[in-house]
Motif scaffolding. Structure first.
Motif, short mmCIF file in Angstrom:
data_model
loop_
_atom_site.label_atom_id
_atom_site.label_comp_id
_atom_site.label_asym_id
_atom_site.label_seq_id
_atom_site.Cartn_x
_atom_site.Cartn_y
_atom_site.Cartn_z
N SER A 4 0.86 -1.18 0.00
CA SER A 4 0.00 0.00 0.00
C SER A 4 0.89 1.23 0.00
CB SER A 4 -0.91 -0.01 1.22
OG SER A 4 -0.15 0.18 2.37
N GLY A 5 0.28 2.38 0.19
CA GLY A 5 1.05 3.61 0.20
C GLY A 5 1.41 4.03 -1.20
N VAL A 6 2.55 4.67 -1.37
CA VAL A 6 2.90 5.19 -2.68
C VAL A 6 3.57 4.11 -3.53
CG1 VAL A 6 3.02 7.60 -1.99
CG2 VAL A 6 5.02 6.17 -1.73
N THR A 7 3.05 3.91 -4.72
CA THR A 7 3.61 2.95 -5.66
C THR A 7 4.01 3.72 -6.91
OG1 THR A 7 2.00 1.38 -4.82
CG2 THR A 7 3.15 0.77 -6.83
N PRO A 8 5.31 3.69 -7.25
CA PRO A 8 5.73 4.49 -8.41
C PRO A 8 5.14 3.98 -9.71
CG PRO A 8 7.57 3.22 -7.54
CD PRO A 8 6.43 3.00 -6.61
N ILE A 9 4.81 4.91 -10.62
CA ILE A 9 4.32 4.49 -11.94
C ILE A 9 5.49 4.05 -12.81
CG2 ILE A 9 2.08 5.61 -12.10
CD1 ILE A 9 3.43 7.99 -13.42
N PHE A 10 6.65 4.62 -12.58
CA PHE A 10 7.85 4.05 -13.19
C PHE A 10 9.03 4.38 -12.29
CE2 PHE A 10 10.38 7.56 -14.84
CZ PHE A 10 9.48 8.60 -14.95
N SER A 11 10.05 3.53 -12.35
CA SER A 11 11.21 3.76 -11.50
C SER A 11 12.46 3.28 -12.23
CB SER A 11 11.04 3.04 -10.17
OG SER A 11 10.79 1.69 -10.39
N VAL A 12 13.57 3.85 -11.85
CA VAL A 12 14.85 3.49 -12.45
C VAL A 12 15.67 2.77 -11.39
CG1 VAL A 12 16.90 4.34 -13.63
CG2 VAL A 12 14.71 5.54 -13.89
N PRO A 13 15.86 1.45 -11.53
CA PRO A 13 16.64 0.73 -10.53
C PRO A 13 18.12 0.67 -10.94
CG PRO A 13 15.44 -0.82 -11.91
CD PRO A 13 15.25 0.54 -12.51
N PHE A 14 19.00 0.77 -9.99
CA PHE A 14 20.42 0.53 -10.25
C PHE A 14 21.07 0.07 -8.95
CE2 PHE A 14 21.91 4.53 -8.39
CZ PHE A 14 20.80 5.35 -8.53
N SER A 15 22.25 -0.51 -9.09
CA SER A 15 22.90 -1.07 -7.90
C SER A 15 24.30 -0.51 -7.77
CB SER A 15 23.01 -2.59 -8.01
OG SER A 15 21.73 -3.15 -8.12
N ILE A 16 24.68 -0.31 -6.53
CA ILE A 16 26.07 0.02 -6.23
C ILE A 16 26.52 -1.05 -5.24
CG2 ILE A 16 27.68 1.75 -5.35
CD1 ILE A 16 25.50 3.86 -6.03
N GLY A 17 27.25 -2.03 -5.75
CA GLY A 17 27.62 -3.16 -4.90
C GLY A 17 26.37 -3.86 -4.42
N PRO A 18 26.27 -4.17 -3.13
CA PRO A 18 25.09 -4.87 -2.61
C PRO A 18 23.91 -3.92 -2.35
CG PRO A 18 26.69 -4.57 -0.87
CD PRO A 18 27.29 -3.96 -2.08
N VAL A 19 24.07 -2.64 -2.66
CA VAL A 19 23.00 -1.67 -2.39
C VAL A 19 22.16 -1.48 -3.65
CG1 VAL A 19 22.48 0.69 -1.67
CG2 VAL A 19 24.45 -0.49 -0.70
N ALA A 20 20.86 -1.73 -3.52
CA ALA A 20 19.94 -1.55 -4.64
C ALA A 20 19.20 -0.23 -4.45
CB ALA A 20 18.95 -2.71 -4.70
N ILE A 21 19.25 0.60 -5.47
CA ILE A 21 18.62 1.92 -5.39
C ILE A 21 17.55 2.00 -6.46
CG2 ILE A 21 19.03 4.43 -5.54
CD1 ILE A 21 21.95 3.81 -4.69
N LYS A 22 16.45 2.63 -6.12
CA LYS A 22 15.36 2.78 -7.08
C LYS A 22 14.80 4.19 -6.93
CE LYS A 22 12.50 -1.00 -7.85
NZ LYS A 22 11.31 -1.78 -7.48
#
Lengths: 192, 473
Positions: free
Chosen positions: B157-175
């Motif tokens: 629930s809550g905010v769900t992005p309509i589009f997102s750009v995922p990328f990773s820096i080592g074991p860290v996943a960023i969106k």
């Protein structure tokens, strides 16, 4: 808001159909009439030699100007009136006739304008205990003229009732049925 | 031409909304598969090695029906309507019901397109309006509840992005994403007023004769997740955590009601009608709307945690079992948000005055902290049963946020071919899935699944086929 509701309702209805879906709209008119006003009791009606009543009054009929209803394939009008003389010796008899003509007609109640009686198209009825006037102007050729006039939207309509009572008797008049219906292909309302 | 373009535009827009469904998951009856598709429910799966199946591009195969089904040939209908609209009945048929069912389920090629009634009666009496299918000799239900299903409803629930750009820096996943959500609530008519006016008279005051509300929000999301494997003897344990933040640029929360009061006589024709609506508006530009409006914005965040364990089958003493996976995820362990803005309430009461009155309250703060978790537990076993057959068995359970979902599913692979099936119980509703696919190379393949949904208006079930393709990226 009303302007929006009507197209929305029409769109919702169309969503449940195809262009070949025949839609009947039936209005149960007598359900809207209070039960206590459906029956009139007339105490001791004196003997009546044939008395003729035209509806609407005046003999000219009711001129109607409606939009041309080309999508219509049928019009139904069922009226049930029960006229009962309490005294069985009163000898109550009568008829009711339906008339439809072009709006330019001077004499609506000319016999030529009478809706004829044919299968599934009863333009007149004899009064014994009840009158059921059933005008379905679809299939019988004899009724097609009346139906086409109504479909064109420019017509006069009226009814003529005659009533006879040999001996005096209390009389009860009851509206038993009033149904109005139209049938057609509403998809034809879409612009070509 | 303009009409044709607008129709195509609508169809493309709807198909865009329809491609959110994962065909593999559909074929498994909703059963959850270890991998990135489980990451929204369990951050430990953020860096879990994927099996390369699932996901892909769901094709709007429903569009095909508009070209191959003669009763749904929209191009012919729009360009040459005369044969459809003349004659009793018309020579050609355009089936609005089937088109409506298909356009609202574009991700599925409907196999048994709905038959529109040949004759429909609308009966109007004092007791209301009823619809009757004369040909099928049964009443029709003018019910829109079966229209939904653009994509699968998410348990999050809550905010769900309509589009997102995922990328990773080592074991860290960023969106990083953008969200823009509109959630209307269907208007509700007080059933008591319907009963009251059935005799043509209104006897009581109804302060909530009709109520409706809607919310809309837009802004930017930033999710930062971390997941890493830890080797414990023969077991690989993935632990993960994720913070989901949002910065809100616009928020509108509107609610309204209609007030109906008896007039000078009880007759419904004399009834007096009033209304009240309240709008909470949060936007950095709200002060431009007029005096009394204050600028505002929103921000918030939530935290998710999860753990996954991968065990070799030998550890459990089952020789056919290659790998056994169990996972537990908690999303929304803590959720906090705050929005500042202006509340405007407009009231029209016919007993008070001829005009509506608007009260504007600036610098209002909404939001708070809540504990609102969704717990997801899943298990998967990969078996090699000989003859080149491999079987993936799945089970999961989800609890929280008003959800109680349980699924089991299985996927069998032999060379290129994959067959899958599953059953589920989602908030009391039974779900069944059946599907298949072809695996040409890791990550390259296609999936098919059987779909089913209630046919609008005429009842029954519309069955269809959904198709997704994967190109390895």
């Amino acid at each position: 808001m009303k302007k929006l509701l009507l197209p929305l309702a029409a769109a919702a209805l169309l969503g449940a159909c195809s262009t070949a879906t025949l839609i009947n709209i039936n209005v149960d008119g007598d359900s809207f009439i209070d039960a206590t006003t459906k029956t009139i009791s007339l105490p001791a009606v004196p003997p009546i030699t044939p008395q003729v009543v035209v509806i609407p009054d005046g003999g000219a009929g009711l001129p109607l100007q409606l939009p041309t209803l080309t999508f219509l394939t049928g019009i139904r009008l069922n009226i049930g009136v029960s006229v009962v003389a309490t005294d069985p010796t009163a000898g109550a008899t009568g008829t009711i006739e339906m008339f439809v003509a072009q709006s330019s007609t001077a004499n609506l109640y000319d016999p030529a304008n009478k809706v004829p009686t044919a299968a599934n198209c009863v333009g007149d009825a004899t009064l014994t205990e009840a009158i059921n006037l059933n005008l379905t102007a679809t299939s019988p050729a004899a009724c097609a003229a009346a139906f086409n006039l109504m479909k064109a939207g420019n017509f006069k309509i009226g009814a003529r009732a005659s009533f006879n009572l040999v001996n005096a008797s209390p009389v009860t008049v009851t509206l038993t049925n009033l149904d109005v219906g139209v049938s057609g292909y509403p998809a034809k309302l879409l612009p070509l | 031409m303009k009409r044709l373009l607008s129709t195509i535009g609508l169809v493309v827009a709807l198909s865009g909304a329809a491609i959110a469904q994962d065909v593999r998951s559909l074929g498994l009856g909703g059963a959850l598969v270890p991998g990135s598709s489980l990451a929204p429910f369990n951050p430990a799966y953020l860096n879990y090695p994927s099996d390369g199946r699932g996901g892909g591009l769901t094709l709007p195969v429903g569009l095909i029906n508009f070209f191959v089904n003669p009763q749904m040939n929209v191009l012919d209908f729009l360009s040459n309507r005369s044969p459809y609209l003349t004659g009793n009945p018309p020579a050609k048929v355009f089936n609005f019901l089937a088109a409506f069912d298909q356009v609202t389920h574009l991700n599925s090629f409907i196999l048994n397109t709905a038959s529109a009634p040949s004759e429909l009666s609308i009966n109007l009496s004092k007791n209301g309006i009823t619809l009757f299918d004369v040909g099928a000799n049964k009443p029709l239900n003018l019910d829109f509840s079966s229209l939904g299903s653009f994509g699968t409803p998410s348990a999050t629930s809550g905010v769900t992005p309509i589009f997102s750009v995922p990328f990773s820096i080592g074991p860290v996943a960023i969106k990083i994403g953008v969200f823009a959500n509109v959630t209307p609530t269907s208007p509700r008519l007080d059933p008591a007023i319907v009963a009251d006016v059935s005799d043509g008279n209104l006897d009581s005051i109804y302060n909530n004769a009709v109520t409706a509300s809607a919310q809309a929000a837009a802004g930017i999301t930033l999710d930062i997740g971390f997941s890493t494997p830890i080797q414990v003897d023969q077991t690989t344990v993935f632990v993960g955590a994720r913070g989901n933040g949002f910065f809100g640029l616009a928020f509108v929360d509107a609610s309204g009601r209609v007030i109906v009061k008896p007039g000078s006589t009880p007759s419904i024709g004399n009834a007096k009608i009033g209304y009240e609506y309240t709008v909470f508006l949060s936007s950095p530009f709200a002060s431009n709307l007029g005096a009394g409006y204050s600028n505002g914005l929103g921000f918030g965040g939530s935290a998710d945690v999860g753990v996954v364990a991968d065990m070799p089958g030998s550890l459990l003493g089952v020789p056919e079992l290659e790998k056994f996976t169990v996972g537990l995820g908690l999303i929304g362990v803590v959720e906090a948000n705050t929005w500042t803005g202006t509340t405007a309430t407009t009231t029209y009461d016919p007993d008070v005055g001829p005009n509506a009155i608007t009260v504007i309250t600036p610098n209002v703060t909404r939001g708070g902290i809540k504990f609102n978790p969704l717990i997801t537990a899943n298990a998967a076993g990969k078996f090699s049963v000989g003859g080149g057959l491999s079987v993936l068995a799945l089970a999961d359970i989800q609890l929280g946020r008003g959800n109680f979902n349980i699924h089991i599913g299985a996927e069998v692979q032999w060379t290129l071919f994959v067959v899958r099936a599953g059953v589920g119980l989602e908030n009391g509703r039974f779900r069944f899935g059946l599907g298949g696919g072809l695996e040409f190379a890791p990550g390259i393949g296609m999936d098919l699944a059987l779909t089913a949904h209630p046919t609008p208006f005429v009842g029954g079930t519309s069955f269809g086929i959904a198709v997704a393709v994967r190109f390895g990226f």
